[in-house]
Motif scaffolding. Sequence first.
Motif, PDB file in Angstrom:
ATOM      1  N   GLU A  87       0.819  -1.057   0.014  1.00  0.00           N
ATOM      2  CA  GLU A  87      -0.119   0.060   0.088  1.00  0.00           C
ATOM      3  C   GLU A  87       0.850   1.256  -0.041  1.00  0.00           C
ATOM      4  OE1 GLU A  87      -3.157   2.280   3.048  1.00  0.00           O
ATOM      5  OE2 GLU A  87      -2.668   0.161   3.277  1.00  0.00           O
ATOM      6  N   VAL A  88       1.997   1.353   0.811  1.00  0.00           N
ATOM      7  CA  VAL A  88       2.782   2.235   0.927  1.00  0.00           C
ATOM      8  C   VAL A  88       3.571   2.688  -0.480  1.00  0.00           C
ATOM      9  CG1 VAL A  88       5.027   3.261   1.857  1.00  0.00           C
ATOM     10  CG2 VAL A  88       3.118   2.335   3.227  1.00  0.00           C
ATOM     11  N   LYS A  89       4.054   1.656  -1.147  1.00  0.00           N
ATOM     12  CA  LYS A  89       4.640   1.488  -2.285  1.00  0.00           C
ATOM     13  C   LYS A  89       3.760   2.177  -3.364  1.00  0.00           C
ATOM     14  CE  LYS A  89       8.266  -1.925  -1.649  1.00  0.00           C
ATOM     15  NZ  LYS A  89       8.728  -3.386  -2.352  1.00  0.00           N
ATOM     16  N   ALA A  90       2.372   1.779  -3.356  1.00  0.00           N
ATOM     17  CA  ALA A  90       1.481   2.216  -4.267  1.00  0.00           C
ATOM     18  C   ALA A  90       1.186   3.675  -4.137  1.00  0.00           C
ATOM     19  CB  ALA A  90       0.205   1.504  -4.303  1.00  0.00           C
ATOM     20  N   GLN A  91       1.098   4.273  -2.883  1.00  0.00           N
ATOM     21  CA  GLN A  91       0.934   5.430  -2.595  1.00  0.00           C
ATOM     22  C   GLN A  91       2.201   6.450  -2.796  1.00  0.00           C
ATOM     23  OE1 GLN A  91      -2.033   6.689  -0.981  1.00  0.00           O
ATOM     24  NE2 GLN A  91      -1.144   8.958  -1.608  1.00  0.00           N
ATOM     25  N   ILE A  92       3.425   6.122  -2.899  1.00  0.00           N
ATOM     26  CA  ILE A  92       4.444   6.789  -3.255  1.00  0.00           C
ATOM     27  C   ILE A  92       4.453   7.054  -4.622  1.00  0.00           C
ATOM     28  CG2 ILE A  92       7.112   6.665  -3.586  1.00  0.00           C
ATOM     29  CD1 ILE A  92       7.074   5.148  -0.702  1.00  0.00           C
ATOM     30  N   ILE A  93       4.118   6.127  -5.322  1.00  0.00           N
ATOM     31  CA  ILE A  93       4.177   6.257  -6.825  1.00  0.00           C
ATOM     32  C   ILE A  93       2.895   7.241  -7.361  1.00  0.00           C
ATOM     33  CG2 ILE A  93       3.586   5.004  -9.159  1.00  0.00           C
ATOM     34  CD1 ILE A  93       4.886   2.467  -7.882  1.00  0.00           C
ATOM     35  N   GLN A  94       1.979   7.010  -6.723  1.00  0.00           N
ATOM     36  CA  GLN A  94       0.780   7.932  -6.709  1.00  0.00           C
ATOM     37  C   GLN A  94       0.952   9.393  -6.506  1.00  0.00           C
ATOM     38  OE1 GLN A  94      -2.841   6.686  -5.482  1.00  0.00           O
ATOM     39  NE2 GLN A  94      -3.666   8.804  -5.119  1.00  0.00           N
ATOM     40  N   ASP A  95       1.705   9.636  -5.556  1.00  0.00           N
ATOM     41  CA  ASP A  95       1.996  11.026  -5.096  1.00  0.00           C
ATOM     42  C   ASP A  95       3.259  11.611  -5.933  1.00  0.00           C
ATOM     43  OD1 ASP A  95       0.179  10.840  -2.959  1.00  0.00           O
ATOM     44  OD2 ASP A  95       1.627  10.266  -1.536  1.00  0.00           O
ATOM     45  N   LYS A  96       4.153  10.680  -6.257  1.00  0.00           N
ATOM     46  CA  LYS A  96       5.088  11.331  -7.120  1.00  0.00           C
ATOM     47  C   LYS A  96       4.702  11.666  -8.615  1.00  0.00           C
ATOM     48  CE  LYS A  96       9.206   8.891  -5.162  1.00  0.00           C
ATOM     49  NZ  LYS A  96      10.398   7.831  -5.623  1.00  0.00           N
ATOM     50  N   VAL A  97       3.568  10.691  -9.276  1.00  0.00           N
ATOM     51  CA  VAL A  97       2.845  11.306 -10.415  1.00  0.00           C
ATOM     52  C   VAL A  97       2.160  12.582 -10.317  1.00  0.00           C
ATOM     53  CG1 VAL A  97       1.340  10.482 -12.078  1.00  0.00           C
ATOM     54  CG2 VAL A  97       3.053   8.974 -11.365  1.00  0.00           C
ATOM     55  N   ALA A  98       1.406  12.697  -9.078  1.00  0.00           N
ATOM     56  CA  ALA A  98       0.700  13.948  -8.883  1.00  0.00           C
ATOM     57  C   ALA A  98       1.738  14.981  -8.851  1.00  0.00           C
ATOM     58  CB  ALA A  98      -0.008  13.654  -7.518  1.00  0.00           C
ATOM     59  N   SER A 142       4.708  15.719  -9.840  1.00  0.00           N
ATOM     60  CA  SER A 142       5.225  15.946 -11.331  1.00  0.00           C
ATOM     61  C   SER A 142       4.007  16.795 -12.151  1.00  0.00           C
ATOM     62  CB  SER A 142       5.472  14.686 -12.005  1.00  0.00           C
ATOM     63  OG  SER A 142       6.047  14.979 -13.447  1.00  0.00           O
ATOM     64  N   GLU A 143       2.891  16.175 -12.103  1.00  0.00           N
ATOM     65  CA  GLU A 143       1.998  16.789 -12.864  1.00  0.00           C
ATOM     66  C   GLU A 143       1.447  18.245 -12.306  1.00  0.00           C
ATOM     67  OE1 GLU A 143      -1.238  14.163 -12.815  1.00  0.00           O
ATOM     68  OE2 GLU A 143      -0.435  12.697 -14.580  1.00  0.00           O
ATOM     69  N   LEU A 144       1.464  18.378 -11.027  1.00  0.00           N
ATOM     70  CA  LEU A 144       1.008  19.672 -10.526  1.00  0.00           C
ATOM     71  C   LEU A 144       2.098  20.768 -10.503  1.00  0.00           C
ATOM     72  CD1 LEU A 144      -0.813  18.233  -7.269  1.00  0.00           C
ATOM     73  CD2 LEU A 144      -1.940  19.610  -9.245  1.00  0.00           C
ATOM     74  N   THR A 145       3.265  20.383 -10.390  1.00  0.00           N
ATOM     75  CA  THR A 145       4.347  21.294 -10.523  1.00  0.00           C
ATOM     76  C   THR A 145       4.546  21.755 -11.971  1.00  0.00           C
ATOM     77  OG1 THR A 145       5.795  19.933  -9.100  1.00  0.00           O
ATOM     78  CG2 THR A 145       7.021  21.515 -10.590  1.00  0.00           C
ATOM     79  N   SER A 196       1.394  24.434 -12.168  1.00  0.00           N
ATOM     80  CA  SER A 196       1.606  25.263 -11.279  1.00  0.00           C
ATOM     81  C   SER A 196       2.641  26.544 -12.287  1.00  0.00           C
ATOM     82  CB  SER A 196       2.341  25.068 -10.102  1.00  0.00           C
ATOM     83  OG  SER A 196       1.800  24.213  -9.194  1.00  0.00           O
ATOM     84  N   THR A 197       3.637  25.942 -12.967  1.00  0.00           N
ATOM     85  CA  THR A 197       4.453  26.660 -13.525  1.00  0.00           C
ATOM     86  C   THR A 197       3.641  27.365 -14.785  1.00  0.00           C
ATOM     87  OG1 THR A 197       6.384  25.102 -13.221  1.00  0.00           O
ATOM     88  CG2 THR A 197       6.481  26.901 -15.193  1.00  0.00           C
ATOM     89  N   GLU A 198       2.777  26.768 -15.475  1.00  0.00           N
ATOM     90  CA  GLU A 198       1.651  27.259 -16.497  1.00  0.00           C
ATOM     91  C   GLU A 198       1.139  28.620 -15.703  1.00  0.00           C
ATOM     92  OE1 GLU A 198      -0.404  23.937 -17.989  1.00  0.00           O
ATOM     93  OE2 GLU A 198       1.414  23.320 -19.196  1.00  0.00           O
ATOM     94  N   LEU A 199       0.474  28.120 -14.540  1.00  0.00           N
ATOM     95  CA  LEU A 199      -0.433  29.135 -13.940  1.00  0.00           C
ATOM     96  C   LEU A 199       0.396  30.341 -13.689  1.00  0.00           C
ATOM     97  CD1 LEU A 199      -2.537  26.798 -11.876  1.00  0.00           C
ATOM     98  CD2 LEU A 199      -3.255  27.845 -13.777  1.00  0.00           C
ATOM     99  N   PHE A 200       1.665  30.000 -13.057  1.00  0.00           N
ATOM    100  CA  PHE A 200       2.769  31.328 -12.613  1.00  0.00           C
ATOM    101  C   PHE A 200       2.589  32.499 -13.999  1.00  0.00           C
ATOM    102  CE2 PHE A 200       6.371  33.270 -11.883  1.00  0.00           C
ATOM    103  CZ  PHE A 200       6.105  33.795 -10.589  1.00  0.00           C
ATOM    104  N   THR A 216      -4.052  25.146  -7.074  1.00  0.00           N
ATOM    105  CA  THR A 216      -3.132  24.251  -7.529  1.00  0.00           C
ATOM    106  C   THR A 216      -1.923  23.810  -6.468  1.00  0.00           C
ATOM    107  OG1 THR A 216      -3.725  24.720  -9.696  1.00  0.00           O
ATOM    108  CG2 THR A 216      -1.527  23.692  -9.633  1.00  0.00           C
ATOM    109  N   LEU A 217      -1.311  25.263  -5.859  1.00  0.00           N
ATOM    110  CA  LEU A 217      -0.351  24.783  -5.111  1.00  0.00           C
ATOM    111  C   LEU A 217      -0.755  24.158  -3.742  1.00  0.00           C
ATOM    112  CD1 LEU A 217       1.418  28.466  -5.239  1.00  0.00           C
ATOM    113  CD2 LEU A 217       2.284  26.153  -6.272  1.00  0.00           C
ATOM    114  N   GLU A 218      -1.917  24.410  -3.400  1.00  0.00           N
ATOM    115  CA  GLU A 218      -2.349  23.741  -2.036  1.00  0.00           C
ATOM    116  C   GLU A 218      -2.644  22.384  -2.466  1.00  0.00           C
ATOM    117  OE1 GLU A 218      -3.407  23.087   1.417  1.00  0.00           O
ATOM    118  OE2 GLU A 218      -3.061  25.107   0.629  1.00  0.00           O
ATOM    119  N   GLN A 219      -3.130  21.850  -3.709  1.00  0.00           N
ATOM    120  CA  GLN A 219      -3.003  20.206  -4.005  1.00  0.00           C
ATOM    121  C   GLN A 219      -1.710  19.776  -3.908  1.00  0.00           C
ATOM    122  OE1 GLN A 219      -5.636  19.308  -7.539  1.00  0.00           O
ATOM    123  NE2 GLN A 219      -6.237  21.622  -7.445  1.00  0.00           N
ATOM    124  N   LEU A 220      -0.640  20.688  -4.654  1.00  0.00           N
ATOM    125  CA  LEU A 220       0.802  20.320  -4.556  1.00  0.00           C
ATOM    126  C   LEU A 220       1.340  20.130  -3.144  1.00  0.00           C
ATOM    127  CD1 LEU A 220       3.283  19.525  -6.155  1.00  0.00           C
ATOM    128  CD2 LEU A 220       3.844  22.039  -6.239  1.00  0.00           C
TER     129      LEU A 220
END
Length: 645
Positions: A255-266, A268-271, A274-278, A372-376
Amino acid sequence: MRVKITGWRAKNLRGYLRDIDIDLSAHPKRWTLFQMPNGTGKTTTMRLFRDALTGTHLSTEEINSLKADDSVENGFFELSLTIDDEPWRVEMNFDFRFGRCEYTTTSVGARSGGNRTGRLPTTLRDSLQKGITELFVFDGELAAEIIEHGADRADNSIRALYKLDSFGDLYRDIDAQAKKRRSNAASISAATTKKAIDRFTKDLEEAEIMLAHLQREERKLLNRKSEAETQLSELDKKIGELSSQQEQYSDELAEVKAQIIQDKVAISELTTRSTELFRSPPLFHASVRDRLNSLGGTMQKLKLPRTMSEEFFLQLAEEDECICGHKIGPEEKNAIIANAKEFLGHDQIAVINQMKLALRDSGQRGETLGSTLEQLRAARDGLQLAEQRRLRIEDELEEAGFTEIGEFKQQKTKITFLLEGILESLDKLTSNHLQISDIAWKTNIPACRNEVKDRSRKRDTAAGTYEFIQKTEALKTLVRNVELGAITRLRKRIKLSTNHHLENILANEPLRVASIDGSLRLTTDKVELKSSVSEGQKLAVSYAFLTALLAEAPHKFPFVVDSPAVSLDVQIRRTIGQLIPPLFDQMIIFVISSEREGFADTFFDRSEDDVEFVTISVDPVVGRPKLLNGKEEFMSFHSKREGSL
């Protein structure tokens, strides 16, 4: 361009090539299977195919390694083919006494016919260059190179096949024009101008040498960074395997490994988001958006800019009568010209209209940088918690007596410390600092690039070529953007096609291509980056990639492969034997008897008009080859006969 191999001949070369004449006819069958024992010259034949097509220069050692025995002094290899239905022959004549190889080509075309000394014409060799020929005359080592982490083989294959290499020629042509312009300017007879050019050129060369040195340092640091990250990944894998063996932790750890992969993907996408919105002021903050909306509403309400412009009144002043019918005398004309400056010009009106359009659209989206930063932040917090849970499990296992985990963690600590130093060095080397001292350009790549650009500008200005150079740089940027767009779209298309083939080839294992970035980056449903795969998996992935690459290529080539299924299990052999051959107009396949089961036998039920079976053995006493045609001989040639030859 369509290429087909119609046969080959050889004399006094090693293995079955001592005296062989293979004729596939002017219209060869779609699939030809050659069954041969190991050690009889399959690899040599493949190599000679590539050499004949590319006109490769062979060293004395390479030439001598081809001779049948020490008694022969000469030999030859001849490859027959059709190029766009026009017959061609390439002959390689070997002189083993002096270690020389001479090429001869023959064709019967209306304009290219005749026999000539030398390789294929340049126009054909450009399309059959080494990087392309290695794809359809398939080298088994290519499978590993395509997947190898850090290699550029997959990208280079795409670039070669789709002629993206020509962009490099275009860059060089542009640089050559700039160099020619500078050279012409440097020939000016004014002594002071020439001295200035020489001085500025020397200064520029100093900065360019330093930039090249810094870029080499960057590559070294990136390689060390990649090695450290790979070591950390391997240690994490070992720790994970030990931890997963404990039933009380296995579910939580998964479960932890799956969460780590999910958070890393999120993250990357949110970063990226955020750059586009900035970069978009209306989406930067709600208060900014409200103020911009208010400004847009005011401009709409006041109907700014006015329809009248300065140009209208300047034109009116040249008329004899006003639009109201009154005469325009000298006094009226002067008054109109003086007051015209109170109105906007056409260019100013255009700018304000663009502002109105942007302001009108600014409130259409509800997303802001803050949300978006809050989600990040939430994703980063989630990743931190997941990492803490993973570390807690590892600590508990270490305390429970799993000393190996402790040793692995100590190794991780050392490598992490080294990695931090590498990252710090990279940051100093590559960060684009706002304030840079006078000597920082010798230790920082962006600063050094700025120094090169500044010195180049000074040199070009002194030579009177600055404007021309600016245009060439703009053209190079345009070409670079076109090249980047092309390779990006091709990577995406070939990745999707490769994964489609993998769904059929590796149906029981969800191995897929995550991205094409130099090499093929593999992934599964459970592992974000699959860095270790078996030889059979490498071969299967390579077949899927090459099929995707060659099937939609601008040119049609035969696919020649040696021992295509020796490292694959029977199920995958059968899938490849059924899936891949129909995608090519011609396949020449060299196999050993052990590959009949699962692979070669998939051709047994195909039409005799499409398949040709050839069995070749070499007499161990006289060294002469023996050719047997037909499916019956092919099926009865057993591996025990291979061992006796």
